[in-house]
Scaffold this motif. Structure first.
Motif, PDB file in Angstrom:
ATOM      1  N   PRO A   1      11.041   2.680 -21.501  1.00 47.50           N
ATOM      2  CA  PRO A   1      11.444   2.250 -20.143  1.00 47.50           C
ATOM      3  C   PRO A   1      12.861   2.695 -19.763  1.00 47.50           C
ATOM      4  O   PRO A   1      13.149   2.867 -18.574  1.00 47.50           O
ATOM      5  N   LEU A   2      13.746   2.895 -20.735  1.00 45.94           N
ATOM      6  CA  LEU A   2      15.119   3.300 -20.409  1.00 45.94           C
ATOM      7  C   LEU A   2      15.267   4.821 -20.295  1.00 45.94           C
ATOM      8  O   LEU A   2      16.346   5.318 -20.002  1.00 45.94           O
ATOM      9  N   ARG A   3      14.190   5.544 -20.524  1.00 54.53           N
ATOM     10  CA  ARG A   3      14.287   7.011 -20.486  1.00 54.53           C
ATOM     11  C   ARG A   3      14.538   7.486 -19.056  1.00 54.53           C
ATOM     12  O   ARG A   3      13.817   7.111 -18.134  1.00 54.53           O
ATOM     13  N   LEU A   4      15.581   8.300 -18.895  1.00 52.93           N
ATOM     14  CA  LEU A   4      15.954   8.781 -17.563  1.00 52.93           C
ATOM     15  C   LEU A   4      15.538  10.231 -17.360  1.00 52.93           C
ATOM     16  O   LEU A   4      15.607  10.755 -16.255  1.00 52.93           O
ATOM     17  N   GLY A   5      15.171  10.901 -18.444  1.00 54.97           N
ATOM     18  CA  GLY A   5      14.797  12.311 -18.336  1.00 54.97           C
ATOM     19  C   GLY A   5      15.994  13.219 -18.487  1.00 54.97           C
ATOM     20  O   GLY A   5      17.039  12.822 -19.009  1.00 54.97           O
ATOM     21  N   ARG A   6      15.840  14.441 -18.000  1.00 55.53           N
ATOM     22  CA  ARG A   6      16.911  15.432 -18.111  1.00 55.53           C
ATOM     23  C   ARG A   6      18.099  14.978 -17.241  1.00 55.53           C
ATOM     24  O   ARG A   6      17.917  14.756 -16.048  1.00 55.53           O
ATOM     25  N   PRO A   7      19.290  14.817 -17.843  1.00 55.23           N
ATOM     26  CA  PRO A   7      20.398  14.287 -17.036  1.00 55.23           C
ATOM     27  C   PRO A   7      20.717  15.133 -15.814  1.00 55.23           C
ATOM     28  O   PRO A   7      20.980  14.599 -14.737  1.00 55.23           O
ATOM     29  N   GLU A   8      20.655  16.455 -15.978  1.00 59.83           N
ATOM     30  CA  GLU A   8      21.007  17.341 -14.851  1.00 59.83           C
ATOM     31  C   GLU A   8      20.044  17.172 -13.680  1.00 59.83           C
ATOM     32  O   GLU A   8      20.335  17.567 -12.561  1.00 59.83           O
ATOM     33  N   ALA A   9      18.856  16.622 -13.957  1.00 59.48           N
ATOM     34  CA  ALA A   9      17.869  16.461 -12.898  1.00 59.48           C
ATOM     35  C   ALA A   9      18.039  15.150 -12.139  1.00 59.48           C
ATOM     36  O   ALA A   9      17.429  14.942 -11.091  1.00 59.48           O
TER      37      ALA A   9
END
Lengths: 130, 516
Positions: free
Chosen positions: B87-95
């Motif tokens: 649930p805390l996964r935000l994905g690629r930061p640059e995106a």
């Protein structure tokens, strides 16, 4: 100034006799050293408590309830700004911005940054102090 | 290859538990017999997501946040090291939109690299600027900086190239480079982030300034409220010196330059350049009358380049990629990028570097996501404690030196502090006077006495005592402070006061206050 900062780092404050010693060592008048000592908010002429809490009072923290937090803290500890608890346990001081404005309200407790403070979090931190 | 995990050591992240998270990660990895290297970085500046942990997964970096120490076992079980779902996964930061919409030049590396590693700084494009500068020589460097359109990022917006030109031509040795890192404005933290997250950038920028002007020694004046920045800066300076990037004959050239850190002692006015010089000389931080300019007679009476940290930090990019690339960004006479700091009661608080020209409304609503409290925005203070309060009706104002000045505000050091509708603007106006009184160096009368009288007058207005007469008096007092003060502290304190009075007159009337 570095001489006074070093003295404070060593002793926690700058006693009157040190003013004379610094003046003699640097070939300054006592008045000049006294002037520097009393100009800077950080420099102390009296010892602080065993713990020092510096609560931010600047605008970004105000926008997130710093005033109420300060009232809560000062009330709980029972001191005014700059005051030390009777047993010498804790000094509470105002500070104007710690650069933690994106996680307001914030404070420095014994030099360590703490942020997103609430009355409950302050209580927990103060309870944790020996 | 060992997987690398990235946990910020930025003071803002530490303040919300990053150290505990790093500790929990190390312990969790040990328990599971997993191997990974925990790299401590600066912050990306997405503070509402701090502590933000990143992992170098096979397909690139993956971010998680905000992570608490208690989340760590669950994250490791979910396959954190491979960028697993959680649930805390935000994905690629640059995106993330907040990062994707930025133009990161000064903050290109901040939050990505280990700030204490010179090798990583070089691997991410560091020291390309100095390399080019060494091949150009002083006159061409100054010309490059002038053509970039860079203006002082401390608040005054003076063209950096002209300042350097003046020092280059000034007679006298030695010459000094002084970096103003006394970032005292509430709502600003960009200097701190650079010192904690990319300190070699500042060292490179100051070294280029020295090369351009013939200076041999530099000082970074850092406020005492930033103990972590002082520590990281000192470590980086020692590393640079050991690598031959500071000291005698830099990179085998004829050019020598060394620098050191000086800590402040809790005085706001020492962020004013002449007070800072007095403080560096070991005296009370008293403002000096100008002329002489610091460029002619600055530190110890010698020609001195005095710039804000963000000005120096912009220089390596300008030299590396050329003045034209930098000047192509921005609007009007404000060229390049500005690290904008979104702070206070705002949902997405953090650092947003962008070309000049976005409106206050875009910054507060589109980027910042409105207030953190969820209540309506009532006011934004732009440019620190000496900056004006803007109501939402003026949110079409572009973030640009001239546009803000045209509406009686200032850009300052790029901070925006958001307030919701619970704010009492008369109280904010009074605080501006109180702050000025607390921090005044005491040299000039309008600031020293005017600020105290200002508090008293506002108290009387709010109490309903001869309101109209006292309002006239307050305006008159503000004019005196504005025109008669030696420096910006007394000279600009009227901005927050008058803007509160002009845009929020209802807060000063007794009727409303009684009703509230």
């Amino acid at each position: 100034m570095p001489a006074l900062q070093a003295l404070q780092a060593e002793f926690g404050f700058i006693p009157p006799e040190a003013v004379l010693a610094v003046a003699e060592a640097l070939n300054l008048t006592r008045a000049e050293v006294h002037g520097v000592l009393t100009f800077y908010h950080d420099l102390r002429t009296e010892p602080a408590g065993r713990h020092v809490l510096k609560l931010c009072r600047a605008e970004a923290c105000q926008s997130m309830g710093a005033d109420a937090l300060a009232q809560h803290t000062l009330g709980r500890v029972g001191v005014e700004w700059g005051g030390t608890t009777p047993g010498g346990g804790l000094t509470v001081e105002p500070v104007f911005c710690l650069g933690l404005c994106a996680c307001a309200p914030s404070a420095l407790l014994d030099g360590e940054p703490v942020a997103r403070l609430t009355p409950e979090r302050i209580d927990a931190l103060l309870d944790g102090l020996a | 290859m060992t997987t690398r995990l990235f946990v910020p050591r930025d003071a803002g992240a530490l303040a919300v538990g990053a150290e505990d998270v790093a500790g929990a990660l190390a312990a969790g990895l040990r328990e599971r017999g997993q191997e990974a290297e925990i790299v401590r970085t600066g912050s990306r500046g997405l503070y509402w997501l701090e502590p933000m942990v990143e992992v170098e997964a096979p397909g690139g970096r993956v971010a998680y946040g905000p992570v608490a120490a208690a989340d760590v076992p669950g994250l490791l079980d979910a396959g954190l090291l491979a960028g697993g779902a959680h649930p805390l996964r935000l994905g690629r930061p640059e995106a993330l939109p907040f990062l994707a919409r930025q133009t990161r030049l000064t903050f290109a590396r901040c939050g990505i690299i280990d700030p204490r590693s010179l090798a990583e700084y070089r691997a991410h494009g560091g020291y390309r600027g100095l390399e080019r500068a060494l091949s150009l020589g002083p006159v061409a460097i100054v010309d490059e900086v002038s053509r970039s359109g860079l203006r002082g990022r401390g608040g005054a917006g003076f063209p950096t190239g002209i300042k350097w030109q003046t020092v280059l031509r000034a007679e006298g040795t030695p010459k000094y480079i002084v970096c103003n890192a006394d970032e005292g404005d509430s709502g600003t933290f960009a200097d701190r982030m650079i010192m904690e997250g990319d300190p070699f950038l500042l060292i490179e920028g100051m070294t280029i300034a020295a090369l351009a002007t013939g200076a041999s020694e530099g000082f970074v004046y850092i406020r005492s409220e930033y103990p972590h920045a002082i520590e990281t800066m000192n470590a980086a300076i020692n590393t640079a010196r050991a690598a031959g990037l500071l000291g005698a004959h830099i990179q085998g050239s004829a050019f020598s330059f060394d620098m050191s850190v000086r800590g402040g002692a809790g005085s706001y006015v020492c962020g004013e350049e002449t007070a800072l010089l007095d403080s560096l000389e070991g005296k009370r931080g008293m403002v000096r009358a100008r002329p002489p300019l610091p460029a002619h007679r600055g530190l110890f009476g010698k020609p001195t380049v005095m710039n804000n940290l963000l000005s120096f930090a912009a220089v390596p990019t300008i030299l590396a990629d050329g003045a034209e690339a930098y000047a192509a960004i921005g609007m009007g006479r404000s060229r390049g990028t500005m690290p904008i700091q979104l702070a206070g009661n705002i949902r997405h608080a953090g650092l947003f570097e962008a070309g000049f020209g976005m409106t206050l409304g875009e910054l507060v609503y589109d980027i910042g996501g409105g207030t953190a409290s969820g209540r309506p925005v009532r006011a934004v203070q732009a440019g620190g404690p000496l900056g004006a309060y803007f109501p939402p009706s003026l949110f079409d104002t572009p973030f640009d030196y001239e546009a803000l000045a045209a509406r009686d505000g200032l850009l300052g050091h790029g901070g925006l502090v958001v307030f919701d509708d619970t704010v009492d603007m008369a109280k904010q106006a009074r605080f501006a006077m109180e702050f000025c009184a607390f921090e005044s160096c005491g040299k000039c009368t309008p600031c020293r006495i005017g600020s105290v009288r200002g508090m008293e007058v506002i108290d009387r207005i709010v109490a309903g005592e001869r309101t109209s007469e006292n309002l006239v008096l307050l305006r008159d007092l503000c004019d005196t402070m504005r025109l008669g003060s030696l420096c910006a502290l007394g000279g600009l304190t009227p901005l927050p006061v008058m803007s509160a009075l002009t845009h929020f007159p209802e807060d000063f009337s007794t009727a409303r206050r009684v009703a509230a």
